[in-house]
Design an enzyme around this catalytic site. Structure first.
Site, mmCIF file in Angstrom:
data_model
loop_
_atom_site.group_PDB
_atom_site.id
_atom_site.type_symbol
_atom_site.label_atom_id
_atom_site.label_comp_id
_atom_site.label_asym_id
_atom_site.label_seq_id
_atom_site.Cartn_x
_atom_site.Cartn_y
_atom_site.Cartn_z
ATOM 1 N N GLN A 1 0.600 -36.625 66.941
ATOM 2 C CA GLN A 1 0.629 -38.055 66.409
ATOM 3 C C GLN A 1 -0.098 -38.969 67.307
ATOM 4 O OE1 GLN A 1 1.431 -38.700 63.267
ATOM 5 N NE2 GLN A 1 2.361 -36.527 62.950
ATOM 6 N N ASP B 1 3.899 -33.349 73.237
ATOM 7 C CA ASP B 1 3.496 -33.030 71.857
ATOM 8 C C ASP B 1 2.680 -34.255 71.643
ATOM 9 O OD1 ASP B 1 3.201 -33.031 69.313
ATOM 10 O OD2 ASP B 1 5.223 -32.673 68.806
ATOM 11 N N HIS C 1 9.786 -33.170 66.611
ATOM 12 C CA HIS C 1 9.188 -32.389 65.357
ATOM 13 C C HIS C 1 9.784 -30.959 65.736
ATOM 14 C CE1 HIS C 1 6.482 -30.390 62.567
ATOM 15 N NE2 HIS C 1 6.062 -31.368 62.293
ATOM 16 N N LYS D 1 -5.390 -34.231 61.889
ATOM 17 C CA LYS D 1 -4.804 -35.255 61.926
ATOM 18 C C LYS D 1 -5.717 -36.430 62.594
ATOM 19 C CE LYS D 1 -0.047 -33.570 62.438
ATOM 20 N NZ LYS D 1 0.656 -33.617 61.298
ATOM 21 N N CYS E 1 10.003 -32.641 58.958
ATOM 22 C CA CYS E 1 10.093 -31.738 59.928
ATOM 23 C C CYS E 1 10.804 -32.010 61.235
ATOM 24 C CB CYS E 1 8.737 -31.079 60.306
ATOM 25 S SG CYS E 1 8.095 -30.113 58.866
HETATM 26 C C1 LIG Z 1 4.738 -34.869 66.243
HETATM 27 C C2 LIG Z 1 4.358 -33.741 65.642
HETATM 28 N N1 LIG Z 1 4.490 -32.625 66.399
HETATM 29 C C3 LIG Z 1 3.707 -31.696 65.730
HETATM 30 C C4 LIG Z 1 3.278 -31.284 64.543
HETATM 31 C C5 LIG Z 1 2.837 -30.059 64.164
HETATM 32 O O1 LIG Z 1 1.628 -30.156 63.816
HETATM 33 P P1 LIG Z 1 0.976 -28.777 63.018
HETATM 34 O O2 LIG Z 1 1.467 -28.632 61.838
HETATM 35 O O3 LIG Z 1 -0.634 -29.358 62.988
HETATM 36 O O4 LIG Z 1 0.906 -27.605 63.937
HETATM 37 C C6 LIG Z 1 3.370 -32.506 63.838
HETATM 38 C C7 LIG Z 1 2.826 -32.526 62.364
HETATM 39 O O5 LIG Z 1 3.210 -33.339 61.422
HETATM 40 C C8 LIG Z 1 3.715 -33.772 64.326
HETATM 41 O O6 LIG Z 1 3.820 -34.684 63.773
#
Ligand SMILES: Cc1ncc(COP(=O)(O)O)c(C=O)c1O
Length: 411
Positions: free
Chosen positions: A203, A200, A124, A226, A368
């Site tokens: 998800q 990270d 992401h 989430k 993203c």
């Molecule tokens: C794999 C992953 N990493 C990071 C993020 C970023 O999360 P946030 O927007 O809550 O900071 C997301 C959000 O969709 C994500 O799916």
């Protein structure tokens, strides 16, 4: 058939009591953000109505209640991911801020020009852009783990990618492909090369029981919103000795022990990294969300996700055959419930607009993850994603709405 009583769960979510465009709401966008159960809304309402004050500073009763509720939420988060200590849970705004915290604090203190950070093609932007910024500023080299044709990490060159690397920053579950990456062997490989590993887990944590100690991770980032909790609060977990050695990130109130004209000293963990008034009531809601999902049971959450995902993959394939391409592993043992696909000849945005007429909410776009989209050779996909309140009927509604879209665009 289901591992969960979805009808009962759904009744906990006020939003499913409404209709959209005269139709039953079919929410298939939990990978972007999950809906909130009444237990979370009530806990936040109660915190605002009955226990609200700024925390840590007040010596009066309601300030002490607010502080206790905030710190109680931290302990719940620690238990939820099996962190050894609650002070290792740093509250941030979201996973993005958590990763940026590592890039600004740990990486700027520890990396020098020529050091490498290893990422993967399925990250992401939250786990790409902070490293691009650092690379531009510090001359850090970014290296990339590629993908196999079946949408898994291609680890055949991992040894040479990690050679001379200081950090492996990697997603535990792709928000586009659903791919689950096996973190423990990656952590072992990173450590064997003298690198740390940042996971990270944005998800992953909502869907699979998470044990940061079993992972042997060094940093883990995720967001409340989430996991059925509110927006505005996320987590960075790291080990005590790493957090203690890191310089502060943002400066201001809460993160100081003392301030003089000639300098300052930092507070204890975790407050050293929590400058300013934090998301007090959001933490309470986050704690309530963890209580809610824990009561369902993470094993049941994961079992349910596998069933619904398998049903979705099979239904999409059976119904649309070659006119629809799914991007992601077909084996539900190695994937979560984010299902991305492309219809021959119809743009993802057009599909999601037509689906909205039937109150079917899916996401369309690059999710993203533009480097991944470039690897896939597509500008955008449509993504349906599932959580505890989705069932086979929601998948059927998706299929029906897609059939309509197919007719509408006469593919
Ligand atoms: C794999 C992953 N990493 C990071 C993020 C970023 O999360 P946030 O927007 O809550 O900071 C997301 C959000 O969709 C994500 O799916």
């Amino acid at each position: 058939m289901s591992a969960l009583d979805v009808a009962t769960i759904k009744r906990d979510f006020p939003i499913f009591g409404r209709e959209v465009n005269g139709k039953r709401l079919v929410y298939l966008d939990s990978a972007a953000s999950a809906q909130k159960p009444v237990q979370v809304l009530d806990a936040m309402d109660d915190a605002y109505r009955n226990h609200y004050a700024n925390i840590h500073r007040g010596v009066y009763t309601i300030a002490e209640e607010a502080t206790a509720a905030f710190e109680d939420a931290r302990r719940k988060v620690a238990r939820f991911v099996n962190a050894p200590a609650a002070h290792e849970i740093v509250f941030t705004r979201n996973a993005t801020e958590s990763i940026n915290l590592v890039a600004y604090s740990w990486a700027r203190a520890n990396l020098k020009p020529g050091d490498a950070v290893v990422l993967s093609h399925m990250e992401h932007h939250a786990n790409v852009v902070p490293w691009h910024i650092l690379a531009a500023e510090r001359g850090i080299e970014l290296r990339w783990i590629p993908m196999t044709p079946d949408f898994r990490l291609d680890l055949s060159d991992l040894g040479s990618l990690l050679d001379g690397a200081r950090l492996l920053a990697i997603s535990a579950m792709s928000n586009v492909l659903g791919t689950i990456n096996d973190i423990r062997p990656l952590a072992d490989a990173a450590h064997a090369h003298g690198a740390l590993i940042l996971v990270d887990a944005c998800q992953f944590v909502p869907h699979v029981a998470t044990d940061v100690q079993h992972w042997d991770a060094d940093f883990v980032a995720f967001s409340s919103h989430k996991i059925l909790g509110p927006t505005g609060i996320g987590v960075l977990w790291s080990r005590t000795e790493i957090l203690e050695a890191m310089p502060p990130f943002l400066g201001g109130g809460e993160m100081i022990r003392d301030v003089r004209l000639d300098g300052f000293t930092t507070n204890d963990l975790p407050w050293k990294f929590e400058a300013g008034t934090p998301a007090i009531v959001e933490a309470v809601g986050f704690g309530a969300a963890i209580d809610y999902i824990t009561a369902i049971g993470m094993d049941a959450v994961r079992a349910h996700e596998r069933l619904v995902t398998r049903y979705a993959l099979e239904s999409l394939r059976d119904r649309f055959d070659d006119s629809l391409t799914i991007y992601g592993p077909t084996d539900v043992d190695v994937r979560g419930g984010a299902v991305s696909f492309l219809f021959d000849g119809i743009h993802a945005h057009d599909i999601s607009q037509v689906l909205d007429e039937d109150a079917v909410c899916v996401r369309a776009g690059h999710h993203c993850a533009k480097p991944l989209m470039r690897q896939l050779g597509v500008p955008a996909t449509t993504r349906a994603s599932f959580y505890v309140y989705n069932d086979e009927a929601d998948v059927d509604a998706l299929i029906e709405a897609l059939e309509k879209a197919q007719k509408f665009f006469a593919v």
